[in-house]
Motif scaffolding. Structure first.
Motif, PDB file in Angstrom:
ATOM      1  N   GLN A 143     -12.471   7.127  42.425  1.00 39.32           N
ATOM      2  CA  GLN A 143     -11.984   8.487  42.718  1.00 39.32           C
ATOM      3  C   GLN A 143     -12.722   9.526  41.869  1.00 39.32           C
ATOM      4  OE1 GLN A 143      -7.654   9.151  43.114  1.00 39.32           O
ATOM      5  NE2 GLN A 143      -7.927  10.998  41.880  1.00 39.32           N
ATOM      6  N   SER A 144     -12.977   9.176  40.623  1.00 38.41           N
ATOM      7  CA  SER A 144     -13.665  10.130  39.748  1.00 38.41           C
ATOM      8  C   SER A 144     -15.092  10.385  40.231  1.00 38.41           C
ATOM      9  CB  SER A 144     -13.660   9.616  38.304  1.00 38.41           C
ATOM     10  OG  SER A 144     -12.329   9.610  37.812  1.00 38.41           O
ATOM     11  N   VAL A 145     -15.764   9.333  40.710  1.00 38.69           N
ATOM     12  CA  VAL A 145     -17.111   9.546  41.261  1.00 38.69           C
ATOM     13  C   VAL A 145     -17.033  10.392  42.531  1.00 38.69           C
ATOM     14  CG1 VAL A 145     -19.203   8.464  42.153  1.00 38.69           C
ATOM     15  CG2 VAL A 145     -17.961   7.378  40.288  1.00 38.69           C
ATOM     16  N   LEU A 146     -16.038  10.139  43.361  1.00 40.26           N
ATOM     17  CA  LEU A 146     -15.879  10.940  44.582  1.00 40.26           C
ATOM     18  C   LEU A 146     -15.713  12.419  44.247  1.00 40.26           C
ATOM     19  CD1 LEU A 146     -13.492   8.655  46.631  1.00 40.26           C
ATOM     20  CD2 LEU A 146     -15.757   9.402  47.368  1.00 40.26           C
ATOM     21  N   ALA A 147     -14.970  12.695  43.173  1.00 38.20           N
ATOM     22  CA  ALA A 147     -14.815  14.100  42.760  1.00 38.20           C
ATOM     23  C   ALA A 147     -16.175  14.673  42.389  1.00 38.20           C
ATOM     24  CB  ALA A 147     -13.830  14.200  41.598  1.00 38.20           C
ATOM     25  N   GLY A 148     -16.976  13.871  41.695  1.00 35.73           N
ATOM     26  CA  GLY A 148     -18.321  14.315  41.316  1.00 35.73           C
ATOM     27  C   GLY A 148     -19.199  14.544  42.533  1.00 35.73           C
ATOM     28  N   MET A 149     -19.120  13.623  43.496  1.00 41.62           N
ATOM     29  CA  MET A 149     -19.912  13.753  44.721  1.00 41.62           C
ATOM     30  C   MET A 149     -19.505  15.012  45.487  1.00 41.62           C
ATOM     31  SD  MET A 149     -21.987  11.367  44.931  1.00 41.62           S
ATOM     32  CE  MET A 149     -22.290   9.951  43.894  1.00 41.62           C
ATOM     33  N   THR A 150     -18.208  15.222  45.579  1.00 39.01           N
ATOM     34  CA  THR A 150     -17.719  16.402  46.289  1.00 39.01           C
ATOM     35  C   THR A 150     -18.255  17.659  45.618  1.00 39.01           C
ATOM     36  OG1 THR A 150     -15.716  15.161  46.809  1.00 39.01           O
ATOM     37  CG2 THR A 150     -15.637  17.533  47.165  1.00 39.01           C
ATOM     38  N   ASP A 151     -18.200  17.673  44.311  1.00 40.70           N
ATOM     39  CA  ASP A 151     -18.711  18.809  43.542  1.00 40.70           C
ATOM     40  C   ASP A 151     -20.199  19.016  43.826  1.00 40.70           C
ATOM     41  OD1 ASP A 151     -18.991  20.821  41.697  1.00 40.70           O
ATOM     42  OD2 ASP A 151     -19.145  19.460  39.987  1.00 40.70           O
ATOM     43  N   LEU A 152     -20.978  17.939  43.751  1.00 41.91           N
ATOM     44  CA  LEU A 152     -22.423  18.047  43.945  1.00 41.91           C
ATOM     45  C   LEU A 152     -22.768  18.547  45.338  1.00 41.91           C
ATOM     46  CD1 LEU A 152     -23.900  14.827  42.368  1.00 41.91           C
ATOM     47  CD2 LEU A 152     -24.215  17.176  41.611  1.00 41.91           C
ATOM     48  N   HIS A 153     -22.031  18.076  46.310  1.00 45.08           N
ATOM     49  CA  HIS A 153     -22.384  18.475  47.670  1.00 45.08           C
ATOM     50  C   HIS A 153     -22.031  19.913  47.964  1.00 45.08           C
ATOM     51  CE1 HIS A 153     -22.510  14.002  48.337  1.00 45.08           C
ATOM     52  NE2 HIS A 153     -23.706  14.469  48.185  1.00 45.08           N
ATOM     53  N   PHE A 154     -21.002  20.409  47.308  1.00 48.37           N
ATOM     54  CA  PHE A 154     -20.730  21.830  47.477  1.00 48.37           C
ATOM     55  C   PHE A 154     -21.787  22.643  46.741  1.00 48.37           C
ATOM     56  CE2 PHE A 154     -16.845  20.252  49.157  1.00 48.37           C
ATOM     57  CZ  PHE A 154     -16.508  21.187  50.113  1.00 48.37           C
ATOM     58  N   LEU A 155     -22.166  22.134  45.576  1.00 48.39           N
ATOM     59  CA  LEU A 155     -23.238  22.791  44.831  1.00 48.39           C
ATOM     60  C   LEU A 155     -24.538  22.799  45.622  1.00 48.39           C
ATOM     61  CD1 LEU A 155     -23.270  21.508  41.160  1.00 48.39           C
ATOM     62  CD2 LEU A 155     -23.103  23.866  41.958  1.00 48.39           C
ATOM     63  N   SER A 156     -24.797  21.658  46.294  1.00 45.48           N
ATOM     64  CA  SER A 156     -26.092  21.491  46.927  1.00 45.48           C
ATOM     65  C   SER A 156     -26.304  22.500  48.058  1.00 45.48           C
ATOM     66  CB  SER A 156     -26.251  20.079  47.454  1.00 45.48           C
ATOM     67  OG  SER A 156     -25.394  19.882  48.543  1.00 45.48           O
ATOM     68  N   ALA A 157     -25.205  23.063  48.558  1.00 43.88           N
ATOM     69  CA  ALA A 157     -25.363  24.108  49.568  1.00 43.88           C
ATOM     70  C   ALA A 157     -26.197  25.245  48.986  1.00 43.88           C
ATOM     71  CB  ALA A 157     -24.006  24.625  49.996  1.00 43.88           C
ATOM     72  N   ASN A 158     -26.082  25.450  47.681  1.00 41.94           N
ATOM     73  CA  ASN A 158     -26.856  26.500  47.040  1.00 41.94           C
ATOM     74  C   ASN A 158     -28.224  26.023  46.562  1.00 41.94           C
ATOM     75  OD1 ASN A 158     -24.669  28.209  47.345  1.00 41.94           O
ATOM     76  ND2 ASN A 158     -23.739  27.446  45.448  1.00 41.94           N
ATOM     77  N   ILE A 159     -28.272  24.809  46.035  1.00 46.57           N
ATOM     78  CA  ILE A 159     -29.531  24.396  45.415  1.00 46.57           C
ATOM     79  C   ILE A 159     -30.394  23.554  46.352  1.00 46.57           C
ATOM     80  CG2 ILE A 159     -28.647  24.574  43.070  1.00 46.57           C
ATOM     81  CD1 ILE A 159     -28.247  21.583  43.045  1.00 46.57           C
ATOM     82  N   GLY A 160     -29.824  23.148  47.477  1.00 49.96           N
ATOM     83  CA  GLY A 160     -30.638  22.463  48.479  1.00 49.96           C
ATOM     84  C   GLY A 160     -31.136  21.089  48.091  1.00 49.96           C
ATOM     85  N   THR A 161     -30.400  20.362  47.283  1.00 48.90           N
ATOM     86  CA  THR A 161     -30.857  19.048  46.842  1.00 48.90           C
ATOM     87  C   THR A 161     -30.689  17.990  47.935  1.00 48.90           C
ATOM     88  OG1 THR A 161     -30.110  19.634  44.676  1.00 48.90           O
ATOM     89  CG2 THR A 161     -30.597  17.317  45.039  1.00 48.90           C
ATOM     90  N   PHE A 162     -29.567  18.064  48.617  1.00 49.29           N
ATOM     91  CA  PHE A 162     -29.287  17.045  49.611  1.00 49.29           C
ATOM     92  C   PHE A 162     -29.726  17.519  50.984  1.00 49.29           C
ATOM     93  CE2 PHE A 162     -26.798  15.948  46.040  1.00 49.29           C
ATOM     94  CZ  PHE A 162     -26.799  14.578  46.033  1.00 49.29           C
ATOM     95  N   ARG A 163     -29.926  16.592  51.876  1.00 47.43           N
ATOM     96  CA  ARG A 163     -30.593  16.946  53.114  1.00 47.43           C
ATOM     97  C   ARG A 163     -29.717  17.685  54.113  1.00 47.43           C
ATOM     98  NH1 ARG A 163     -33.703  11.587  54.670  1.00 47.43           N
ATOM     99  NH2 ARG A 163     -32.134  10.656  53.353  1.00 47.43           N
ATOM    100  N   THR A 164     -28.474  17.297  54.184  1.00 51.09           N
ATOM    101  CA  THR A 164     -27.611  17.907  55.190  1.00 51.09           C
ATOM    102  C   THR A 164     -26.286  18.240  54.542  1.00 51.09           C
ATOM    103  OG1 THR A 164     -28.558  16.327  56.723  1.00 51.09           O
ATOM    104  CG2 THR A 164     -26.721  17.635  57.519  1.00 51.09           C
ATOM    105  N   ILE A 165     -25.785  19.373  54.783  1.00 49.11           N
ATOM    106  CA  ILE A 165     -24.533  19.755  54.161  1.00 49.11           C
ATOM    107  C   ILE A 165     -23.722  20.596  55.138  1.00 49.11           C
ATOM    108  CG2 ILE A 165     -25.686  21.726  53.047  1.00 49.11           C
ATOM    109  CD1 ILE A 165     -22.797  19.958  51.406  1.00 49.11           C
ATOM    110  N   VAL A 166     -22.468  20.282  55.194  1.00 49.94           N
ATOM    111  CA  VAL A 166     -21.563  21.101  55.996  1.00 49.94           C
ATOM    112  C   VAL A 166     -20.517  21.636  55.032  1.00 49.94           C
ATOM    113  CG1 VAL A 166     -19.852  21.114  57.833  1.00 49.94           C
ATOM    114  CG2 VAL A 166     -21.905  19.717  58.053  1.00 49.94           C
TER     115      VAL A 166
END
Ligand SMILES: *[C@@H]1O[C@H](CO)[C@@H](O)[C@H](O)[C@H]1NC(C)=O
Length: 588
Positions: A550-573
């Protein structure tokens, strides 16, 4: 995105020209490994295998059959979620075993790849993985584990008040807390570690909980074990209640908590029969939670910290092993000793207070050995990481953390196709999830940010569906999730007036209630897993399994919301869904 779907017959640069003769052949069986270099980018593939004889059955870790097994000469197969993609020019190898009677030569006359994208274009997302959704579900799992009087806000319709007399054998109120796993015992040692580890995730990845809209739920969730653990610590009399319920008696019955009939004995540690492991871990939980609650509830945070201090003194000054006086040895023996808990708790107290006495204690107890596991038993690497965070110039501690994560990334056994790093058979997935948490926090602290996060992501994706079986290992989520977990309450009728007994255990059908959000034990080192209720090694659930996860999932969720700004991940909704692509070349 320009994507071409169609049927392509690709030239095979590595495999021989068709017909292709299977290289390994014995009476009754064949083993083949076909390699091909596609000349266009693959975004998933399907194959039609046309054999020169009837094949009784075919098995492979590299593909999924798209039609039932039977005696036939033509088989249609498709990629696993994790080996869908290949760039043009990148070799794809597909191995399989087939059961073929006799010993005459076998040929495959056709291999057709489908689903390509024009070169250079990204593949379309093939699956939607909603980290935030699983995060919310994991919190629901902990809600299903609640013991005691349930509040009106209870979201689990098939649960009700239970074990309302816990502690009464010793004239105490020890109601509340979490049932441990598929059983109904309250084992404080793993319960406290789960609490510490969830608090760590909340401190580190609060933005993830916030982005998922789960902040209120996670605070509510954490209070449940904390309120219980606070009841367990009697600082006036220097007694700590370390367990309610007898493991052997509990395990000899199959019943829901609401209808337990066996005695619920409570057990304590004292200055005469100490338990520095269980009290150290509980002090760690209080200290970590005091940080997590600081912004949320100042009074509760202060109370937690006060109790963390007094319980730590009790643990530190009265050294001993709790299983000498508490009958938990057959279930949660502290194999790693109690120095790791005393170190980890001191590190949390240092983080909570900044007082040098706690820093000194952590450094006096710290291990400078490389660790191979982060778990309810062994917290050494957690202490190493916290103390490295506090002292970034300590290269030796940094090396311990790096060696831990790099060992998982490289040399730990991996399951054959999709690369789950596999540490041990009993509850294999939790060890990977726990190591992923260490990697995620280490990345936050500044070690190998991209590599560590990618590796952690690969492990979580494996659990959510990018695996040999193409299935989710989280109940109530994704493709083909477990339906028969080894879990008493969920196996029985939601109508509490109906009996709950071994008939429910032996019922071959799915559990009658969906234990949403629980991560099951997981596959063996070959990737084998079966959804069987009796298999407590691979198909039980437990509070400690979900904590790192669960703690990693929280981190992943955080990163993916961040990535909308920094463009690290390929696809983001933006919202709750993150679309992911499993591509081994990205991960390994
Ligand atoms: C189980 O406990 C519930 C709640 O106390 C009660 O209503 C129900 O009748 C019990 N069921 C059985 C089978 O004893």
């Amino acid at each position: 995105m320009s994507v071409i779907f169609g049927v392509f017959l690709l030239p095979l640069a590595v495999a021989t020209n068709f017909p292709y003769t299977i290289p390994t052949r014995w009476n009754g069986g064949v083993a083949a490994n076909i390699c091909a270099i596609p000349d266009v980018k693959l975004c998933g593939w399907e194959m039609k295998l046309v054999f020169s004889v009837n094949v009784v059955s075919i098995t492979s870790r590299d593909f999924l059959l798209t039609q039932p097994q039977s005696n036939r000469s033509v088989y249609y197969v498709k990629n696993q979620p994790c080996n869908a993609e290949r760039s043009a020019g990148q070799e794809l190898c597909i191995g399989f075993n087939a059961d073929v009677p006799g010993s005459s030569p076998v040929e495959i006359s056709k291999l057709v790849f489908t689903k390509t994208s024009s070169d250079g274009q990204p593949c379309p997302a093939t699956e939607s993985v909603a980290y935030a959704d699983v995060l919310a579900k994991s919190i629901l799992f902990y809600e299903a584990q609640r013991s005691g009087h349930l509040p009106s806000t209870n979201r689990i319709p098939w649960r009700a008040d239970s074990a309302l007399s816990d502690g009464s054998d010793n004239n105490r109120d020890l109601t509340g807390g979490w049932y441990d796993a598929g059983d109904n015992v309250k084992f404080n040692f793993p319960m406290a570690w789960s609490t510490t580890t969830l608090a760590w995730g909340l401190i580190q990845f609060k933005a993830g909980y916030q982005a998922a809209g789960e902040l209120t739920n996670v605070y509510d969730s954490l209070r449940w074990p904390l309120d219980y653990l606070l009841k367990c610590w009697d600082s006036d009399h220097n007694e700590y209640w370390a367990q309610v319920g007898d493991g052997h008696a509990d395990h000899s019955q199959w019943t829901r908590p609401e209808n337990m009939t066996s005695a619920r004995p409570s057990y304590k540690v004292t200055i005469y029969s100490p338990g520095s492991d269980v009290t150290g871990e509980t002090a760690a939980a209080f200290a970590a939670a005091s940080i997590a609650f600081r912004s949320e509830d100042q009074g509760y945070s202060s109370r937690l910290l006060r109790n963390a201090r007094s319980l730590y003194d009790f643990a530190y000054n009265n050294r001993g092993t709790y299983t000498n006086s508490v009958p938990a040895g057959d279930f949660y023996n502290s194999w790693s000793g109690f120095k790791d808990e005393l170190c980890w708790a001191a590190a949390w107290l240092y983080k909570a207070t900044g007082e040098t006495v706690y820093e000194q204690r952590a450094m006096e107890l710290i291990s400078y050995n490389d660790q191979v596991e982060f778990s309810w038993d062994n917290k050494n690497v957690g202490c190493q990481l916290l103390m490295y965070e506090a002292n970034p110039s300590d290269d030796s501690l940094k090396a311990r953390v790096e060696n831990f994560v790099n060992r998982y990334r490289s040399s730990v056994t991996k399951t054959p196709t999709c690369g789950l790093t596999w540490h041990a058979s009993w509850g294999s997935l939790r060890y990977s999830a726990n190591a992923a948490l260490i990697a995620m926090v280490a990345a936050d602290v500044g070690i190998e940010k991209t590599l560590y996060r990618q590796w952690a992501l690969s492990q979580i994706d494996y659990m959510l569906g990018a695996n040999e079986a193409g299935r989710s290992y989280v109940i109530g989520y994704g493709n083909h999730p477990p339906q028969r977990p080894h879990h008493r309450a969920s196996s029985c009728s939601s109508d509490l007036s109906q009996p709950c007994n071994w008939n429910d255990f032996n019922n071959p059908g799915p559990n009658q209630n969906v234990l949403t959000g629980a991560l099951v034990g997981g596959p063996d080192n070959e990737g084998n897993y079966a959804d069987i209720r009796s298999d407590y090694v691979r198909n039980e659930v437990a509070c400690d399994y979900n904590a790192g996860f669960q703690s990693v999932l929280a981190g992943m969720t955080d990163l993916h919301f961040l990535s909308a700004n920094i463009g690290t991940f390929r696809t983001i909704v933006i919202g709750k869904n993150f679309l992911y692509l499993c591509d081994q070349s990205t991960y390994f």
